[in-house]
Design a protein around this motif. Sequence first.
Motif, mmCIF file in Angstrom:
data_model
loop_
_atom_site.group_PDB
_atom_site.id
_atom_site.type_symbol
_atom_site.label_atom_id
_atom_site.label_comp_id
_atom_site.label_asym_id
_atom_site.label_seq_id
_atom_site.Cartn_x
_atom_site.Cartn_y
_atom_site.Cartn_z
ATOM 1 N N GLY A 71 -7.131 10.716 5.894
ATOM 2 C CA GLY A 71 -8.015 11.064 4.758
ATOM 3 C C GLY A 71 -8.842 10.791 3.841
ATOM 4 N N TYR A 72 -9.257 11.773 3.009
ATOM 5 C CA TYR A 72 -10.179 11.108 2.250
ATOM 6 C C TYR A 72 -10.237 9.324 1.581
ATOM 7 N N SER A 73 -8.992 9.565 1.137
ATOM 8 C CA SER A 73 -8.380 8.275 0.465
ATOM 9 C C SER A 73 -8.261 7.175 2.202
ATOM 10 N N GLU A 74 -7.962 7.698 2.359
ATOM 11 C CA GLU A 74 -7.587 6.678 3.560
ATOM 12 C C GLU A 74 -9.745 6.126 3.831
ATOM 13 N N LEU A 75 -10.380 6.690 3.971
ATOM 14 C CA LEU A 75 -11.687 6.428 4.974
ATOM 15 C C LEU A 75 -12.475 6.222 3.294
ATOM 16 N N ILE A 96 -9.109 0.417 -7.840
ATOM 17 C CA ILE A 96 -9.599 -0.456 -6.841
ATOM 18 C C ILE A 96 -8.494 -0.970 -5.432
ATOM 19 N N GLU A 97 -7.792 -1.931 -6.483
ATOM 20 C CA GLU A 97 -7.289 -2.622 -5.598
ATOM 21 C C GLU A 97 -6.305 -1.934 -5.165
ATOM 22 N N VAL A 98 -5.135 -1.036 -5.666
ATOM 23 C CA VAL A 98 -4.287 -0.186 -4.969
ATOM 24 C C VAL A 98 -4.976 0.436 -3.803
ATOM 25 N N ASP A 99 -5.936 1.017 -3.765
ATOM 26 C CA ASP A 99 -6.877 2.002 -2.990
ATOM 27 C C ASP A 99 -6.876 0.961 -1.606
ATOM 28 N N GLY A 100 -7.341 -0.758 -2.494
ATOM 29 C CA GLY A 100 -8.041 -1.388 -0.962
ATOM 30 C C GLY A 100 -6.976 -1.658 -0.909
ATOM 31 N N HIS A 101 -5.550 -2.644 -0.565
ATOM 32 C CA HIS A 101 -4.858 -2.281 0.405
ATOM 33 C C HIS A 101 -4.693 -1.244 1.006
ATOM 34 N N GLY A 102 -4.717 0.194 0.736
ATOM 35 C CA GLY A 102 -4.824 0.679 1.356
ATOM 36 C C GLY A 102 -5.748 1.143 2.594
ATOM 37 N N GLU A 106 -12.746 -0.730 12.246
ATOM 38 C CA GLU A 106 -14.603 -1.311 11.424
ATOM 39 C C GLU A 106 -14.775 -0.085 10.544
ATOM 40 N N ALA A 107 -14.847 0.807 11.635
ATOM 41 C CA ALA A 107 -15.710 2.167 10.451
ATOM 42 C C ALA A 107 -15.482 2.504 9.284
ATOM 43 N N VAL A 108 -14.579 1.783 8.926
ATOM 44 C CA VAL A 108 -14.566 1.588 7.870
ATOM 45 C C VAL A 108 -14.450 0.743 6.636
#
Lengths: 390, 466
Positions: free
Chosen positions: B119-123, B437-443, B449-451
């Motif tokens: 997912g974009y959200s993941e990447l 950002i924090e929410v997404d940061g956790h994910g 590494e790539a990310v």
Amino acid sequence: MPGKSLEQQSVMVEQSCRRCRTNPAVLVVRTEPVCGECFSKYVHTKVIKRMESFRVRFTSPDQLRKILLPISFGISSVSLLHILDRQLQTQKSKTGRTGYSLHVIHVDTSSVEPSAPDAGLLSQLKDRYPHHIYASVPLHELFMSSADGSPSEAYKDLTEDSSLEDMPADQKLLFLIGSLPSATARADVISTLRTRLLVQCAKDLGCEGILWGDSTTRLAEKTLAETAKGRGFALPWQIGDGDSPFGLTFNYPVRDLLKKELTAYASITEPPLFPLIYEPPKTSQPAPSSKSTTIDDLMKQYFESVEENFPSIVSNVVRTTTKLEAPSTFLSEARCKLCNMPVADGRFGIHGWGGDQEDGLDISGKPSRELCYGCTRSVPPTVTLSQGVK
Amino acid sequence: MPPSPCAICKTNRALILRPKNHQKLCKPCFLSVFESEIHHTITTNNLFHRGERIAIGASGGKDSTVLASVLKTLNERYDYGVELILLSIDEGIKGYRDDSLETVKRNAQQYNMPLTILGYSELYGWTMDQVVEQVGKKGNCTYCGVFRRQALDRGAARLGVKHVVTGHNADDVAETVLMNLLRGDLPRLSRTTSIITSTPSAALANPSSSSPSSPPSHTNIKRSKPLKYAYEKEIVLYAHHKNLDYFSTECIYSPEAFRGSARALIKNLERVRPSAILDVVRSGEDMARLVPGSDEGCGGGCESQGGNGGQIPVAEEEDGGCGSSGGRTVGGDMAAVERQLALNENAQENGLEVEIRTVGVKSQGCERSDSLRSDVVSLVNGKSGQRVKGQAFTPRKTPQRQVMGQCKRCGYLSSQEICKACVLLEGLNKNRPKNQIEVDGHGQEEANEAVDAIEVGLQQVKIEGI
């Protein structure tokens, strides 16, 4: 928007010309309201700037530089003649001589194009601009045998056997055009032959080059149309100024003016140019699917609409394409037998590249004709000049 | 009129008018000719080698579904000996991706291929819906295209795959050729027609010494387009006659003007002369060789020379590859480009333009000046006046060869110091409410590494925000 009259833009009524700041503006050119006089000046400057190398000072008094000016009776070529005629008169009055002289040639295609202009327009041009040499040449002249009776180069190029040799030249042309598979192919071959004939005329007349009347808009149309016809490889020679592969220079002095600007110009000259201009009869906008629509028609319609709202995009297409560079080795490359363009590594025909899926099929049996990719699309192998005379 | 027999087998009744050349064919002959043409493309260009693992960029649309089906068939029939897997990117567009991803999942079962969905959200920490919420519908294709381009490579790296195939078809390539002509983008024109693009190992062999922190790269990924010469209409026919399970919806966010315009033109051209699509592709390949300074631009023509010599480096934002419809690319809409061009023209007319470039941009020229980004600042002195010859800057120069390097943030191949994705992300993150950002940061914490690089970027923002 260039060429838009002010009545259409009621907001801008009663503005004065942005350039001279005295006369009232009559139209808007590239966002600037200008008066007729300043607009004329603008058009002239654009063209004359492209004619730098033909100034009097670059010509010695005993030298006579001749250039060929093809006339289609379209707005662009007639405007070009009008402007050059003025330039020559100015040169003459200032220095007593001119930097060059013009041979105005019209190629008469009426035998194969029903909507071709009446060649009688030429005498009207001659009346209005009497200082140049005029001629109308029928397209089939390309197939005329030379004085000693041997067939013309163009004819020899296009046929392998001599069974048609005795046919009159005009019949040969009709035969060739009649055998082509589509409106696109006919229009393509006719314009290719026209260019060849003009080159031949220029050489016969001792002209050093040809001044094409293509406007920015026309060059953009040509860029996309030739791309669509598989002739992208030849674009540097069809769009750019300078040495052509034919031993002559090609120049496009109207390349910096849009079609709509020239239309506006043709109406403000004194007297207007319109009586000299031929407008092909407007058939009610042909549907894109119509059998008679050609790729050139499509591109013309397309850029007419792009020009309306995005004039700078039109000029950018041309500017960009002009940057394509002809391969330095082109003079030694084999030539296409129809359009005469150099074909890199002799890659003739539509086979033998990635998009050709029939590599495996046996096509080696037939004598390979030396036509470039684009010309092969228009004149498929099933069509030969020497075939099927009944 | 008697029913005409198939032009190939001469026995069956012809039922299909081949879009490419108007040949009349029966169904089995059409399917087999379609497959053998793709086989031909694969073999003459040496796209695959035995033992290779290949990820198919799968969107659930017709192109990638047909690609997966045909590659499976050919791999078995001709024993390519390659391992095929499906890789899907979830842009996070509700109502568009949800359904098409279901299709991909079914495809994975039907073709018995392993599937990975990223997912974009993941990447990136952003779904497209969130991006649109922030930037609006205009220009969102830019984000999507740039993110997608990298997403496939990142995903491939994660799977340990070095080759990604995409479903770009002949219509897409032809469309892109015309679009780049309309946009006046020669560097990209010289790249779009190449069948294989690969991130040059040069970028790897010569890691920028100035950035010791540059993360391990996912840049040595080869890309190819086996359907490059296949007509869209034939792909649809193939999918139909093979009863393939695909999802047909255009992206709900609208295409940009340039591509839309070029697409309409291609459709009209096809109507007037069916070969025109292929002819545009051929012209594009030929013109690639005429672009100044691009000896790389050998189009599809020089792969036969073998080896990697014919491979073409890609730019980070090249062919956006937008799902079923083949890609929306960056470049802004026509009106914006028109305004910029008009400004430049005016300035040039008056001979008073001064061009200021952002400093630190390694490879100027082509990309920047030709696609008219706003980092070229025109200072136009309104009054036209003393024109000093030679002093006026000409804004457009001969396009230069692009110098490809690596993005300093994420290590992705880029002609700029910071790759497009990171630039776009920076813009997005700047304006994002901090708690989100924090929410997404956790994910992201478990991301590989790539990310990491992106994550570092995000964390920095977080820190700055605190």
